[in-house]
Design a protein around this motif. Sequence first.
Motif, PDB file in Angstrom:
ATOM      1  N   TYR A   4     -13.706  -8.770  -1.478  1.00 15.09           N
ATOM      2  CA  TYR A   4     -12.967  -9.061  -2.696  1.00 15.09           C
ATOM      3  C   TYR A   4     -11.932  -9.986  -2.432  1.00 15.09           C
ATOM      4  O   TYR A   4     -10.694 -10.248  -3.141  1.00 15.09           O
ATOM      5  CB  TYR A   4     -12.386  -7.832  -3.187  1.00 15.09           C
ATOM      6  CG  TYR A   4     -13.516  -6.918  -3.663  1.00 15.09           C
ATOM      7  CD1 TYR A   4     -14.008  -7.183  -4.726  1.00 15.09           C
ATOM      8  CD2 TYR A   4     -13.648  -5.648  -3.011  1.00 15.09           C
ATOM      9  CE1 TYR A   4     -15.428  -6.360  -5.114  1.00 15.09           C
ATOM     10  CE2 TYR A   4     -14.748  -4.911  -3.360  1.00 15.09           C
ATOM     11  CZ  TYR A   4     -15.605  -5.315  -4.630  1.00 15.09           C
ATOM     12  OH  TYR A   4     -16.510  -4.423  -4.891  1.00 15.09           O
ATOM     13  N   ARG A   5     -11.811 -10.385  -1.079  1.00 14.44           N
ATOM     14  CA  ARG A   5     -10.719 -11.577  -0.697  1.00 14.44           C
ATOM     15  C   ARG A   5     -11.230 -12.754  -0.320  1.00 14.44           C
ATOM     16  O   ARG A   5     -12.222 -12.850   0.459  1.00 14.44           O
ATOM     17  CB  ARG A   5      -9.627 -10.785   0.506  1.00 14.44           C
ATOM     18  CG  ARG A   5      -9.255  -9.620   0.145  1.00 14.44           C
ATOM     19  CD  ARG A   5      -8.060  -9.605  -0.816  1.00 14.44           C
ATOM     20  NE  ARG A   5      -6.883 -10.076  -0.002  1.00 14.44           N
ATOM     21  CZ  ARG A   5      -5.615 -10.098  -0.530  1.00 14.44           C
ATOM     22  NH1 ARG A   5      -5.398  -9.886  -1.704  1.00 14.44           N
ATOM     23  NH2 ARG A   5      -4.382 -10.521   0.129  1.00 14.44           N
ATOM     24  N   ASN A   6     -10.546 -14.056  -0.683  1.00 11.55           N
ATOM     25  CA  ASN A   6     -11.107 -15.287  -0.264  1.00 11.55           C
ATOM     26  C   ASN A   6     -10.283 -15.529   1.086  1.00 11.55           C
ATOM     27  O   ASN A   6      -9.567 -14.809   1.558  1.00 11.55           O
ATOM     28  CB  ASN A   6     -10.428 -16.443  -1.202  1.00 11.55           C
ATOM     29  CG  ASN A   6     -11.233 -16.166  -2.478  1.00 11.55           C
ATOM     30  OD1 ASN A   6     -12.349 -16.214  -2.599  1.00 11.55           O
ATOM     31  ND2 ASN A   6     -10.442 -16.063  -3.778  1.00 11.55           N
ATOM     32  N   ASP A  63      -8.171 -17.837   2.027  1.00 13.39           N
ATOM     33  CA  ASP A  63      -6.714 -18.069   1.706  1.00 13.39           C
ATOM     34  C   ASP A  63      -5.875 -16.962   1.542  1.00 13.39           C
ATOM     35  O   ASP A  63      -4.832 -16.808   1.177  1.00 13.39           O
ATOM     36  CB  ASP A  63      -6.547 -19.221   0.750  1.00 13.39           C
ATOM     37  CG  ASP A  63      -7.123 -18.963  -0.701  1.00 13.39           C
ATOM     38  OD1 ASP A  63      -7.693 -17.688  -0.747  1.00 13.39           O
ATOM     39  OD2 ASP A  63      -6.971 -19.566  -1.504  1.00 13.39           O
ATOM     40  N   GLY A  64      -6.550 -15.631   1.382  1.00 15.19           N
ATOM     41  CA  GLY A  64      -5.880 -14.620   0.828  1.00 15.19           C
ATOM     42  C   GLY A  64      -5.842 -14.237  -0.478  1.00 15.19           C
ATOM     43  O   GLY A  64      -5.372 -13.232  -0.753  1.00 15.19           O
ATOM     44  N   SER A  65      -6.391 -15.234  -1.312  1.00 19.78           N
ATOM     45  CA  SER A  65      -6.269 -14.596  -2.962  1.00 19.78           C
ATOM     46  C   SER A  65      -7.457 -13.837  -3.226  1.00 19.78           C
ATOM     47  O   SER A  65      -8.305 -13.412  -2.232  1.00 19.78           O
ATOM     48  CB  SER A  65      -6.573 -15.880  -3.515  1.00 19.78           C
ATOM     49  OG  SER A  65      -7.939 -16.708  -3.308  1.00 19.78           O
ATOM     50  N   THR A  66      -7.128 -13.002  -4.270  1.00 23.46           N
ATOM     51  CA  THR A  66      -8.285 -12.110  -4.702  1.00 23.46           C
ATOM     52  C   THR A  66      -9.268 -12.641  -5.566  1.00 23.46           C
ATOM     53  O   THR A  66      -9.219 -13.468  -6.427  1.00 23.46           O
ATOM     54  CB  THR A  66      -7.425 -11.176  -5.673  1.00 23.46           C
ATOM     55  OG1 THR A  66      -6.350 -10.447  -4.908  1.00 23.46           O
ATOM     56  CG2 THR A  66      -8.296 -10.144  -6.055  1.00 23.46           C
ATOM     57  N   LYS A  67     -10.765 -12.361  -5.219  1.00 25.44           N
ATOM     58  CA  LYS A  67     -11.780 -12.859  -5.736  1.00 25.44           C
ATOM     59  C   LYS A  67     -11.799 -12.275  -7.201  1.00 25.44           C
ATOM     60  O   LYS A  67     -11.516 -10.938  -7.429  1.00 25.44           O
ATOM     61  CB  LYS A  67     -13.140 -12.609  -5.031  1.00 25.44           C
ATOM     62  CG  LYS A  67     -13.063 -13.195  -3.680  1.00 25.44           C
ATOM     63  CD  LYS A  67     -14.467 -12.908  -3.025  1.00 25.44           C
ATOM     64  CE  LYS A  67     -14.710 -13.571  -1.738  1.00 25.44           C
ATOM     65  NZ  LYS A  67     -15.999 -13.184  -0.854  1.00 25.44           N
ATOM     66  N   ARG A  68     -12.489 -12.721  -8.128  1.00 29.81           N
ATOM     67  CA  ARG A  68     -12.752 -12.347  -9.447  1.00 29.81           C
ATOM     68  C   ARG A  68     -13.740 -11.060  -9.581  1.00 29.81           C
ATOM     69  O   ARG A  68     -13.516 -10.373 -10.522  1.00 29.81           O
ATOM     70  CB  ARG A  68     -13.240 -13.410 -10.394  1.00 29.81           C
ATOM     71  CG  ARG A  68     -12.274 -14.441 -10.650  1.00 29.81           C
ATOM     72  CD  ARG A  68     -12.894 -15.648 -11.528  1.00 29.81           C
ATOM     73  NE  ARG A  68     -11.817 -16.419 -12.006  1.00 29.81           N
ATOM     74  CZ  ARG A  68     -12.101 -17.746 -12.730  1.00 29.81           C
ATOM     75  NH1 ARG A  68     -13.204 -17.742 -13.362  1.00 29.81           N
ATOM     76  NH2 ARG A  68     -11.237 -18.708 -12.948  1.00 29.81           N
TER      77      ARG A  68
END
Length: 356
Positions: A43-45, A47-52
């Motif tokens: 669930y994390r990309n 770059d640290g962002s959250t996946k949909r």
Amino acid sequence: MSSNTSLDIWLAGAFAAFTVDLLVYPLDTLKTRLQSQDYAKLYRNVDGSTKRSLFRGLYQGVGSIILITIPSSGAFFTTYEALKYTLNEAVPPNSSLYLPQPAIHAAASGGAELVSCAILTPAEVLKQNAQMLNSSGRGSTSLQVLKTFRSQPSRLFRGYTALAARNLPFTALQFPVFESLKNYFMARRKAKKGGEPVDGILERATITAYSAGIAGSGAAWITTPIDVVKTRIMLAAGSGEDASTKPDAKSKPTSLLMHGIQGSGRKSGFTVAREVLKAEGVRGLFRGALLRGCWTALGSGLYLGCYEGGRFYLESTRKGNNEGDHLMQRDWSNVKVGVGGSRSQDQVKKSAWQDE
């Protein structure tokens, strides 16, 4: 004293469970995914962002948990009220044994949890594994997970100890605080009304709801490490692997299931806790604590608020029906029956239910 029957309590508890499960289930799914060992990978990309994908299929597995929480919640409240009444009867002036009220509430809720967890565990295992499914598949996620347990259905009960280990301290912390807060707020409200009892269904439900919310959020925060361990063990049960079994290097896990702990199906709770602490530190044991505290405050408030409102409504209805029975209301003490000087012409004595 309450005039509720066991059926009243069972129905009120079942209604509360059904309502809360529908409303706060998405938050429980998010909490499960946050506590999963594969959270960062799934669930994390980079770059640290959250996946949909974290926010997809938030109602996966809701069917199984609703079907089971209705009887389990009814069993919890029936047992809780029965134990609380029994223990209260065992303290002065009925007995020389002294038990403080917080101890009575903690013991009653603990006993009720053991009964409830025995019913709830298989559905909880199915639910948490269904919450981790790839939602791109069609059909019931609960049935898809259930197929993985066909060869070893006993694995559905593998998380009982972990579930009880989480719920026992949670309820032991929550219910004494909840009962104390409810009594305190009820007394304050009664004083403001000039000593009149708080008999409004909505008013009683509201006081119960925010008392339960305050108590539940604190208990949830404190018991989060146990909840993390419980989540990992139940997700591991869905992998079908044991700690003593070496996985086949050529075999591939199903594309639907996202395993919580690879190859750790029979690890003890202490072992899992040490591994989490070693790999992720204290922060790992408290992963999802804020979310769990918030949704427990909301869930406990709705849960016990709906229960109290439903129970008091059934109690009020029962009293109203009894008061509406004109035959029971009539004073038969001066009624004479028969003719002449027969013995039946004497006054009928008052029944035990009539006031002296």
